[in-house]
Design an enzyme around this catalytic site. Structure first.
Site: not given
Ligand SMILES: *Cc1c(COP(=O)(O)O)cnc(C)c1O
Length: 394
Positions: A38, A285
């Site tokens: 999965k 940032y």
């Protein structure tokens, strides 16, 4: 694809195959293996992993969505595929069309599946002639609180499936909630679940109905409790080389039940620029980091859209030429910056490895990163972004 980014993921398929074979050897003789592929095989690439699993003797595959099942069928994979989560009504026709085996746990959902099989049978004379019933696995919720019926309802639902013109009972299953924990509370909870499941299976047998393939254990339980392997086990994380939470190699070796698995994925990037930094210059940032002395900053074209986590700023280290260097400042969407000090012997475009098996040049594993970021290896692996090309290493 033309050209390649400095950032990509190497998939060491040999290690994956080693892990499947090791699991095969570890389980009791005759116990089937259902490989969980999965979430794109936990980020490793569903099709190559599923093919390798089948080649190494896995009898079943498991997916979480119908789309994941269709991807395997379109790659000509013939092995039975289990669908571990419930799907939407609009996906039911594809369950039948692509022969994906659902977990069922209530009357209403059984009716939906049955109606889809009936519709397909009506539409196709060939299928009618074959008169083959569509297999479903009856899931029993013994304490996970997710998929399945209560143990006391298992017998009635098994009877309902058994009596259907279109369905048959291909198996019975449950899923443990705390098999990966080592605290006394976890152990007793898992034992309670196991006993409730065994009793539910017995209640079905008591009606003279064969329960089909009986399965319960994912990675943690299959390694820890040999007697909980039943007819089949459903390994996931150990296929990709990591141990589930507390059920670690250390815990297992103390129990003399070694199952040695090897990491399969390496997350690789490269130094896209080398920037001589003067004391006082800042990166990223918020300018959260400022050089306290002259240094060299390497720009890495990998960010949180590639699978790094923003919260790894401050802890993440990257391996360059066999040494670890710290990431500085905030991790951006597409880039981050590494402090290379004097950068002696380091060239522009040199390889930098975030995590992986030793042979990739990594000095850290997904477990190391997970610990620092307060998560588990599963999340580190499945967060590796879609735009990160998976490169098979033979
Ligand atoms: C994901 C999943 C597995 C595999 O779990 P791991 O912990 O990765 O081994 C097995 N069974 C079910 C129902 C699952 O959802």
């Amino acid at each position: 694809m033309s050209g390649m980014r400095l950032t990509f993921a190497e998939i060491y398929l040999k290690n994956f195959e080693h892990n499947v074979k090791a699991i095969k050897k570890f389980v009791k003789p005759g116990v089937k293996i259902c490989c969980s592929v999965k979430a794109d095989a936990y980020g490793h690439g569903a099709v190559p992993c599923a093919k390798a699993a089948v080649k190494c003797g896995a009898e079943y595959l498991a997916v979480a969505t119908v789309g994941e099942g269709i991807e395997l069928r379109e790659a000509k994979i013939k092995a039975p595929i289990l669908l571990l989560s419930y799907c939407s009504p609009s996906e039911m026709a594809d369950l039948v069309k692509y022969n994906i085996t659902p977990f069922v746990g209530d009357e209403e959902y059984i009716e939906f599946v049955e109606a889809a099989v009936k519709k397909a049978a009506k539409a196709s004379q060939a299928q009618k002639a074959a008169a083959k019933k569509f297999a479903v696995h009856l899931a029993v919720d013994t304490g996970m609180g997710r998929v399945g019926c209560l143990p006391c309802d298992a017998a009635a639902l098994a009877k309902r499936i058994f009596g259907s013109k279109y369905l048959c009972l291909g198996g019975m299953c449950t899923h443990f909630a705390s098999a990966d924990g080592t605290a006394a509370r976890d152990r007793s909870y898992a034992k309670k679940q196991r006993d409730a499941f065994a009793a539910a299976v017995e209640s079905v047998k008591a009606l003279g109905i064969k329960p089909g393939i009986v399965h319960a254990s994912a990675s943690a339980a299959l390694m820890d409790k040999i007697e909980w392997q039943f007819d089949m086990v459903r390994p996931g994380i150990i296929l990709y080389g990591y141990y589930p939470d507390k059920i670690t190699q250390k815990y297992l070796s103390a129990k003399k039940t070694p199952l040695l698995v090897k990491p399969v994925m390496a997350l690789v990037t490269g130094i896209s620029a080398l920037r001589p930094f003067k004391k006082g210059m800042s990166v990223s940032y918020g300018s959260t980091w400022t050089a306290a002395k002259d240094t060299t900053i390497g720009v890495l074209p990998i960010g949180y859209a590639d699978g790094l986590l923003r919260r790894q700023a401050g802890t993440l280290k990257v391996s360059v030429g066999g040494k670890l260097y710290p990431i500085r400042g905030r991790i951006c969407m597409d880039q981050c910056m590494v402090d290379l000090g004097s950068a002696k012997g380091i060239k522009r475009f040199d390889r930098a490895v975030i995590f992986g098996p030793k042979e990739s040049g990594a000095l850290l594993t997904a477990d190391d990163l997970a610990k620092d970021a307060g998560t588990i290896s599963y999340e580190i692996l499945t967060c590796v972004g879609k735009r990160v090309q998976r490169v098979l290493v033979k």
